[in-house]
Design an enzyme around this catalytic site. Structure first.
Site, PDB file in Angstrom:
ATOM      1  N   ASN A 132     -33.918 -19.268  40.470  1.00 44.35           N
ATOM      2  CA  ASN A 132     -33.201 -18.048  40.834  1.00 44.35           C
ATOM      3  C   ASN A 132     -32.561 -18.251  42.202  1.00 44.35           C
ATOM      4  O   ASN A 132     -33.188 -18.039  43.244  1.00 44.35           O
ATOM      5  CB  ASN A 132     -34.157 -16.854  40.849  1.00 44.35           C
ATOM      6  CG  ASN A 132     -34.683 -16.540  39.468  1.00 44.35           C
ATOM      7  OD1 ASN A 132     -33.968 -15.964  38.646  1.00 44.35           O
ATOM      8  ND2 ASN A 132     -35.912 -16.961  39.193  1.00 44.35           N
ATOM      9  N   GLU A 133     -31.315 -18.678  42.167  1.00 46.02           N
ATOM     10  CA  GLU A 133     -30.583 -19.011  43.385  1.00 46.02           C
ATOM     11  C   GLU A 133     -30.075 -17.736  44.064  1.00 46.02           C
ATOM     12  O   GLU A 133     -30.140 -16.644  43.481  1.00 46.02           O
ATOM     13  CB  GLU A 133     -29.402 -19.928  43.030  1.00 46.02           C
ATOM     14  CG  GLU A 133     -29.818 -21.270  42.406  1.00 46.02           C
ATOM     15  CD  GLU A 133     -30.394 -22.271  43.406  1.00 46.02           C
ATOM     16  OE1 GLU A 133     -30.791 -21.883  44.522  1.00 46.02           O
ATOM     17  OE2 GLU A 133     -30.457 -23.472  43.043  1.00 46.02           O
ATOM     18  N   PRO A 134     -29.581 -17.856  45.316  1.00 39.52           N
ATOM     19  CA  PRO A 134     -29.010 -16.694  45.997  1.00 39.52           C
ATOM     20  C   PRO A 134     -28.032 -15.938  45.082  1.00 39.52           C
ATOM     21  O   PRO A 134     -27.242 -16.560  44.369  1.00 39.52           O
ATOM     22  CB  PRO A 134     -28.300 -17.317  47.201  1.00 39.52           C
ATOM     23  CG  PRO A 134     -29.155 -18.514  47.522  1.00 39.52           C
ATOM     24  CD  PRO A 134     -29.585 -19.055  46.179  1.00 39.52           C
TER      25      PRO A 134
END
Ligand code: F6R
Length: 248
Positions: free
Chosen positions: A148-150
């Site tokens: 879950n990236e930025p």
């Protein structure tokens, strides 16, 4: 976020392994399954070594354990040494008595609409297992948990994602060159992780110090998805002194 700092990762993983085994055995005593959410990467390797040791030397059983891994690269054949499927078998599953049918890892071989269906079914399988009792996490230098990236929402569910440039750069060590690193993955969502009844995040080494500071002391924001853990009611960070070195 409660943070427990250990001098070394070796010491720290002993405490995490003890907590996992206590939970597994408490559940076993009442004939219940224990549902673990598991991570890959460098951070949990020593933890898995300790669990394997406890199985071999202390006879700890994992027969009642059900696992859901956080993520898998896309595309990724299961037999590839870079796959998280291979990683989990190599470091843990091949060396303990877990029932293979209790193992769940996102499938990196799927394409197109199959992916969305797989992701929906993964969420259903977690629910059907009774939800995750204990989720083990690492943290990426982007502040990702799972992949879950930025920009990931706090409510996000299992889905296909694109990897951040820094995450791709950090993966070059495993793939040899940048153009061999997959740019996509299937990951559990932040929302999936937030629903776990307990969360333990592990981080070792000074490279993780800035993101640990941002996660623990920064404001909650999707620009550092791990900050959403500040809103979890039963979370613990277990880190070594180097990863803690920027905390105030
Ligand atoms: C792996 C995962 C990632 C890693 C993170 C840290 O399943 O979900 O979030 O935990 O990228 O990786 P390491 O431990 O290799 O520094």
């Amino acid at each position: 976020i409660p943070v427990q700092i250990y001098e070394t990762a070796d010491e720290a993983v002993k405490a995490v392994a003890r907590e996992i085994v206590d939970l597994v055995q408490t559940k076993a005593a009442s004939s219940e399954k224990c549902v673990l959410g598991l991570a890959t990467g460098v951070s949990p390797i020593k933890l898995y070594q300790e669990l394997v040791r406890m199985h071999r030397e202390e006879g700890v059983s994992f027969r009642n354990v059900v696992t859901f891994n956080l993520d898998e690269y896309l595309p990724m054949p299961k037999e590839s040494e870079q796959s998280y499927h291979y990683f989990m078998h190599h470091h843990l599953f091949d060396h303990i008595d877990i029932d293979p049918k209790n193992i769940h890892i996102p499938d990196g071989t799927l394409e197109g609409d199959e992916i969305d269906k797989f992701c929906r079914d993964y969420e259903k399988a977690i629910d059907a297992a009774g939800g995750i009792d204990l989720q083990i996490l690492g943290i990426g230098r982007t502040g990702h948990i799972g992949f879950n990236e930025p920009g990931s929402f706090i409510t996000s569910q299992t889905r296909k994602v694109f990897l951040n440039d820094l995450t791709i750069k950090d993966a070059i060590k495993d793939f040899g060159s940048r153009n061999l690193v997959p740019t996509k993955a299937i990951t559990m969502g932040v929302g999936t992780i937030m629903q776990a009844r307990r969360v333990i995040l592990m981080a070792w080494g000074e490279k993780k110090a800035p993101i640990i500071k941002a996660t623990v002391e920064g404001r909650v924001s999707d620009s550092v998805p791990a900050t959403f853990l500040q809103m979890h009611s039963n979370v613990q960070f277990i880190i070594d002194e180097s990863a803690a070195s920027e905390l105030t």
